[in-house]
Design an enzyme around this catalytic site. Structure first.
Site, PDB file in Angstrom:
ATOM      1  N   CYS A  26      -1.361  11.144   7.660  1.00 50.09           N
ATOM      2  CA  CYS A  26      -1.886  10.062   6.835  1.00 50.09           C
ATOM      3  C   CYS A  26      -1.174   8.745   7.125  1.00 50.09           C
ATOM      4  O   CYS A  26      -1.494   7.726   6.531  1.00 50.09           O
ATOM      5  CB  CYS A  26      -1.788  10.408   5.354  1.00 50.09           C
ATOM      6  SG  CYS A  26      -0.102  10.651   4.802  1.00 50.09           S
ATOM      7  N   GLU A  71       7.901  13.274   6.365  1.00 52.80           N
ATOM      8  CA  GLU A  71       8.158  11.898   6.784  1.00 52.80           C
ATOM      9  C   GLU A  71       9.644  11.594   6.898  1.00 52.80           C
ATOM     10  O   GLU A  71      10.035  10.467   7.150  1.00 52.80           O
ATOM     11  CB  GLU A  71       7.484  10.908   5.818  1.00 52.80           C
ATOM     12  CG  GLU A  71       7.871  11.112   4.361  1.00 52.80           C
ATOM     13  CD  GLU A  71       7.122  10.194   3.402  1.00 52.80           C
ATOM     14  OE1 GLU A  71       6.531   9.198   3.832  1.00 52.80           O
ATOM     15  OE2 GLU A  71       7.138  10.489   2.188  1.00 52.80           O
ATOM     16  N   HIS A 111       3.146  -2.516   2.765  1.00 49.00           N
ATOM     17  CA  HIS A 111       2.092  -2.036   1.865  1.00 49.00           C
ATOM     18  C   HIS A 111       0.962  -3.026   1.695  1.00 49.00           C
ATOM     19  O   HIS A 111      -0.188  -2.638   1.515  1.00 49.00           O
ATOM     20  CB  HIS A 111       2.693  -1.582   0.540  1.00 49.00           C
ATOM     21  CG  HIS A 111       3.298  -0.240   0.704  1.00 49.00           C
ATOM     22  ND1 HIS A 111       4.600  -0.074   1.081  1.00 49.00           N
ATOM     23  CD2 HIS A 111       2.737   0.989   0.695  1.00 49.00           C
ATOM     24  CE1 HIS A 111       4.832   1.210   1.248  1.00 49.00           C
ATOM     25  NE2 HIS A 111       3.727   1.873   1.020  1.00 49.00           N
ATOM     26  N   ASP A 117       6.903   6.268   7.691  1.00 44.82           N
ATOM     27  CA  ASP A 117       8.287   6.565   7.347  1.00 44.82           C
ATOM     28  C   ASP A 117       8.951   7.435   8.408  1.00 44.82           C
ATOM     29  O   ASP A 117      10.121   7.261   8.714  1.00 44.82           O
ATOM     30  CB  ASP A 117       8.364   7.252   5.981  1.00 44.82           C
ATOM     31  CG  ASP A 117       8.380   6.232   4.854  1.00 44.82           C
ATOM     32  OD1 ASP A 117       8.981   5.164   5.045  1.00 44.82           O
ATOM     33  OD2 ASP A 117       7.780   6.490   3.804  1.00 44.82           O
TER      34      ASP A 117
HETATM   35  C1  PEP Z   1       3.940   7.155   5.640  1.00 48.29           C
HETATM   36  O1  PEP Z   1       5.139   7.032   5.395  1.00 48.29           O
HETATM   37  O2  PEP Z   1       3.479   7.295   6.797  1.00 48.29           O
HETATM   38  C2  PEP Z   1       2.963   7.146   4.537  1.00 48.29           C
HETATM   39  C3  PEP Z   1       1.711   7.466   4.733  1.00 48.29           C
HETATM   40  O3  PEP Z   1       3.405   6.768   3.319  1.00 48.29           O
HETATM   41  P1  PEP Z   1       3.758   5.268   2.881  1.00 48.29           P
HETATM   42  O4  PEP Z   1       3.267   4.359   3.968  1.00 48.29           O
HETATM   43  O5  PEP Z   1       3.068   5.051   1.572  1.00 48.29           O
HETATM   44  O6  PEP Z   1       5.235   5.309   2.746  1.00 48.29           O
HETATM   45 MG    MG Z   2       5.912   7.256   3.365  1.00 43.23          MG
END
Ligand code: PEP
Ligand code: MG
Length: 571
Positions: A502, A431, A189, A455
């Site tokens: 995303c 995901e 993150h 994910d």
């Molecule tokens: C993902 O898992 O691709 C996603 C966009 O969510 P995060 O990275 O916040 O888990």
């Molecule tokens: Mg995710």
């Protein structure tokens, strides 16, 4: 010490500046018996005074930079410092021969336990403040300076063992020239946030915290992952030149501002941005995004020591909606758990947090957290094209239950005459491996899919996304992951719903021919990647993309797929 070190470049750009070393090691000391108790009490009082002065200064700085709300969080430590029970308790222990450090730990520990066992939520949340206070006084006693990230000077490169999501909450992008960490990877993150803020970042640099000290000169290349400590004049100049080249590249991309996002043969797609806090909506607009495809709301929760209430969230979502000026704003409900820790929620320790009680699983069992968030989102939806995104869906019952809660909240608002957008588009993050397997069922009950490849890669491959040892498995070039993505896009489209991506893969230029060929509707990427993605998509026709997809999908390993896509890349 000087030298060249290598990590993983996770956020493009060249950072040149001075090191601020964040010490997250445990605050260790000798538990010794004290003879001169009067002197030790003086030592403690002196530490209290110095720490209080430090907090006052920090509160002022935060008040000026960020406003009263944020400053309050810091100032609350001052109140605790002046609590006579805290000070007297410690001094009594020292009078009995305990050293100051141990007295601080014991008394703070007692308060922490008492707060944690309270039935009043506000009191329970104060336990985190006590821990903060304990660490602050211990640091002062041991002369270990507290990392002051929010107050870092212009041109600072933060170096830490791990850059945690809560640390990133304090970063002011105008002052931080780079981030360098000993652990973490492209989809951690902190890396995502670094890209969102346009801060060059390098992670997984072995032993870096032992190789530098505060004030060392550093140059970090967020693409190649090279980090120079106290570089020679020649090396510094080379990095400056690279930085200039990067700036030139940005100029080329600027030509894509204000243009529609379309393939060479005119197939229009949507290109949106991922953000982590309302202020970044501005950055999304600056980078010419056509909306926000993912607002990760967990950062709103991580930035503070207690749950943000409904009104605070409403203000945040409303602010982002207004900044988007009618463009879509997809707000993801709280995705806590996994690597996103929010201490005051006191989630139980788990053997497998990534497979545990996270995101929608937590929200559905905690309506006191979920409902205020939904209410805040709905209220803000009166100010823009807000859409709701539910994370980590694995079971259709979760979608139904979440929609049920949403309907309840809507009814409450209706009764009170509070306006909101109705119907409000509600989609899910696809995901998990389960969401791929039941995509056809999910598509019937949701308005859109948003593919979270970060994910999805780890759950398809059963390979931790933050673990260096499994990095080769946890990649979106794996045939298993690509087949899952293709299946999700096709299934969504067959059902007539829109399919977005995303996860970080949406910004991977190598993957674009596949995504064009399969007909992905929306790309949501970090704001800094928007123009580059628009340019790359404009280079491909559907026919060319189909040919690459055909070849790549016949290959059997991730390495072969990557090599094939690399050799097909257009410059
Ligand atoms: C993902 O898992 O691709 C996603 C966009 O969510 P995060 O990275 O916040 O888990
Ligand atoms: Mg995710």
């Amino acid at each position: 010490m000087s030298g060249t070190y290598k990590g993983i470049g996770v956020s493009e750009g060249i950072g040149i500046g001075k090191v601020l070393l964040i010490q997250t090691r445990p605050l260790v000391y000798d538990k010794k018996q004290i003879e001169d108790t009067v002197g030790e009490i003086r030592r403690l009082r002196d530490a209290f005074e110095r720490y209080a002065a430090d907090i006052r200064e920090k509160t002022e700085r935060v008040r000026n930079a960020l406003g009263t709300g944020e400053a309050e969080i810091i100032a609350s430590r001052l109140q605790m410092l002046s609590d006579p029970y805290v000070k007297d308790g410690m001094e009594q222990l020292i009078a009995g021969g305990t050293c100051a450090e141990s007295a601080v730990e014991t008394v703070c520990g007692m308060f922490e336990t008492a707060f944690l066992s309270s039935s009043d939520e506000q009191t329970v949340q104060r336990a985190a403040d006590v821990r903060d206070l304990r660490d602050g006084i211990l640091r002062t006693l041991l002369a270990i300076p507290e990392p002051d990230i929010a107050g870092a000077e212009k041109g600072t490169i933060l170096v830490a063992e791990e850059i945690t999501p809560s640390m990133t909450g304090e970063i002011r992008r105008e002052n931080i020239a780079g981030l360098v960490a000993q652990s973490g990877g492209y989809t951690s993150h902190a890396a995502i946030l670094a890209r969102a803020m346009g801060i060059p970042a390098v992670m997984s640099v072995p032993g870096i915290t032992n190789l530098v000290k505060d004030g060392d000169a550093m140059a970090a290349d967020g693409s190649s992952g090279v980090v120079l400590v106290n570089p020679t004049e020649e090396e510094r100049l080379a990095f400056h030149r690279k930085r200039e080249d990067g700036i030139m590249r940005r100029r080329v991309l600027d030509a894509y501002r204000g243009r529609p996002t379309e393939t060479a043969d005119g197939i229009r797609v949507k290109l949106l941005a991922n953000i982590g806090e309302p202020g970044e909506a501005e950055i999304a607009v600056e980078n010419d995004a056509e909306g926000v495809g993912l607002f990760r709301t967990e950062f709103l929760y991580m930035r503070r020591s207690h749950l943000p209430d409904e009104d605070r969230q409403f203000e945040a979502y409303k602010l982002a909606a207004l900044r988007m000026g009618g463009r879509p704003l997809v707000i993801r409900t709280l995705d806590v758990g996994g690597d996103k820790e929010i201490p005051y929620l006191k989630l139980p320790r788990e053997e497998n947090p990534f497979l545990g009680y996270r995101a929608i699983r937590f929200c559905l069992e905690n309506p006191d957290v979920f409902k205020p968030q939904l209410r805040a989102i709905l209220r803000a939806s009166a100010y823009g094209d807000i859409r709701i995104l539910l994370p980590f869906i694995a079971d259709i019952g979760e979608v139904r239950a979440a929609k049920y809660v949403l309907a309840e909240v809507k009814e409450e608002l209706r009764r009170k005459g509070i306006p909101f957008r109705d119907p409000i588009s509600t989609g899910i993050m696809t995901e998990t491996a389960a969401s791929v397997a039941i995509a056809d069922l999910l598509a019937k009950e949701t308005d859109f899919f948003s593919i979270g490849t970060n994910d999805l890669s780890q759950y398809m491959m059963a390979a931790d996304r933050g673990n260096e040892k499994t990095a080769a498995l946890c990649t979106h070039y794996q045939p298993a992951v690509l087949r899952a993505v293709r299946h999700l896009i096709r299934t969504g489209k067959n059902a007539g719903i829109s399919v977005a991506m995303c996860g970080e893969a949406a910004a991977d230029m190598l993957l674009h021919p596949l995504l064009i060929s399969w007909g992905l509707d929306e790309y949501s990427v970090s704001p800094g990647a928007v123009l580059g993605v628009r340019r790359n998509l404009s280079l491909w026709s559907r026919e060319e993309a189909d040919a690459v997809a055909q070849t790549a999908m016949e290959l059997t390993t991730a390495a072969e797929v990557e090599a094939c896509l690399r050799s097909s890349r257009k410059e």
